[in-house]
Design a protein around this motif. Structure first.
Motif, short mmCIF file in Angstrom:
data_model
loop_
_atom_site.label_atom_id
_atom_site.label_comp_id
_atom_site.label_asym_id
_atom_site.label_seq_id
_atom_site.Cartn_x
_atom_site.Cartn_y
_atom_site.Cartn_z
N ILE A 190 40.68 37.45 -10.14
CA ILE A 190 39.71 37.70 -11.22
C ILE A 190 39.70 36.50 -12.18
O ILE A 190 38.64 36.01 -12.57
N ARG A 191 40.89 36.00 -12.55
CA ARG A 191 40.99 34.83 -13.43
C ARG A 191 40.37 33.60 -12.78
O ARG A 191 39.58 32.89 -13.40
N GLU A 192 40.71 33.34 -11.53
CA GLU A 192 40.20 32.16 -10.83
C GLU A 192 38.68 32.20 -10.67
O GLU A 192 38.02 31.17 -10.82
N LEU A 193 38.12 33.35 -10.36
CA LEU A 193 36.66 33.45 -10.20
C LEU A 193 35.94 33.21 -11.52
O LEU A 193 34.87 32.61 -11.56
N ASP A 194 36.55 33.64 -12.62
CA ASP A 194 35.98 33.36 -13.94
C ASP A 194 36.06 31.86 -14.23
O ASP A 194 35.07 31.25 -14.64
N GLU A 195 37.23 31.25 -13.99
CA GLU A 195 37.42 29.83 -14.28
C GLU A 195 36.56 28.94 -13.38
O GLU A 195 35.95 27.99 -13.86
N GLU A 196 36.52 29.23 -12.08
CA GLU A 196 35.84 28.36 -11.13
C GLU A 196 34.33 28.58 -11.04
O GLU A 196 33.58 27.64 -10.81
N LEU A 197 33.91 29.85 -11.18
CA LEU A 197 32.50 30.17 -10.93
C LEU A 197 31.77 30.77 -12.12
O LEU A 197 30.55 30.93 -12.08
N GLY A 198 32.51 31.14 -13.18
CA GLY A 198 31.88 31.73 -14.35
C GLY A 198 31.38 33.14 -14.14
O GLY A 198 30.43 33.58 -14.79
N ILE A 199 32.03 33.88 -13.23
CA ILE A 199 31.62 35.27 -12.98
C ILE A 199 32.75 36.22 -13.34
O ILE A 199 33.93 35.85 -13.32
N ALA A 200 32.38 37.44 -13.68
CA ALA A 200 33.34 38.49 -13.99
C ALA A 200 33.37 39.48 -12.83
O ALA A 200 32.32 39.93 -12.37
N VAL A 201 34.57 39.79 -12.39
CA VAL A 201 34.74 40.71 -11.26
C VAL A 201 35.71 41.81 -11.69
O VAL A 201 36.76 41.52 -12.26
N ALA A 202 35.34 43.05 -11.41
CA ALA A 202 36.24 44.18 -11.66
C ALA A 202 37.21 44.32 -10.49
O ALA A 202 36.83 44.10 -9.33
N GLN A 203 38.44 44.69 -10.79
CA GLN A 203 39.44 44.84 -9.74
C GLN A 203 38.98 45.82 -8.66
O GLN A 203 39.24 45.61 -7.48
N ALA A 204 38.27 46.86 -9.05
CA ALA A 204 37.79 47.86 -8.09
C ALA A 204 36.80 47.27 -7.07
O ALA A 204 36.57 47.86 -6.02
#
Length: 140
Positions: free
Chosen positions: A59-73
């Motif tokens: 979740i952290r990496e996708l925010d840092e690398e791509l600027g997207i928010a992902v829910a764990q579910a």
């Protein structure tokens, strides 16, 4: 971890995501110049920091690398790869994700590409990512 030459290698834990769009395409990113394996195409993700769960790291990496928010579910464990890497041994955990918030942008990559799973065979990818292609084709 004992390598084939009898030496112990520490494990490097890495997570990655196969982001799947509505057309069944997978997102890959190109490693930028000046980095290890520059120019190769890979699934977005990165190292798991001490004390982090794989899902939190992704979740952290996708925010840092791509600027997207992902829910764990929205992260579904899909496959893993195990590969010697210099003085360490890479353990790559791949998750599939079909839902996220935001527009994907290349923040740390030279380029992004949406491709169908069969097209991954034609891309120059790191050794650890290559065995995951067939698994993705079977899943999707």
């Amino acid at each position: 971890m004992r390598s084939s030459d009898g030496c112990h290698r520490p494990l490097l834990h890495v997570v990655a995501a196969a982001l799947i769009d509505g057309d069944g395409r997978v997102l890959v990113q190109q490693r930028p110049a000046g980095t290890h394996m520059a120019g190769l195409w890979e699934f977005p993700g990165g190292k798991i920091d001490a004390g982090e769960t794989p899902e939190a790291a992704l979740i952290r990496e996708l925010d840092e690398e791509l600027g997207i928010a992902v829910a764990q579910a929205c992260l579904a464990p899909a496959a893993f790869a195990s590969e010697p890497l210099d003085d360490r041994h890479l353990l790559l955990l791949l998750y599939v994700c079909r839902k996220w918030d935001g527009i994907v942008e290349a923040r740390h990559a030279a380029a992004l590409r949406w491709v169908y799973p069969a097209q991954l065979h034609g891309l120059d990818m790191p050794p650890a990512d290559r065995p995951l292609i067939g698994l993705l084709e079977a899943l999707l």
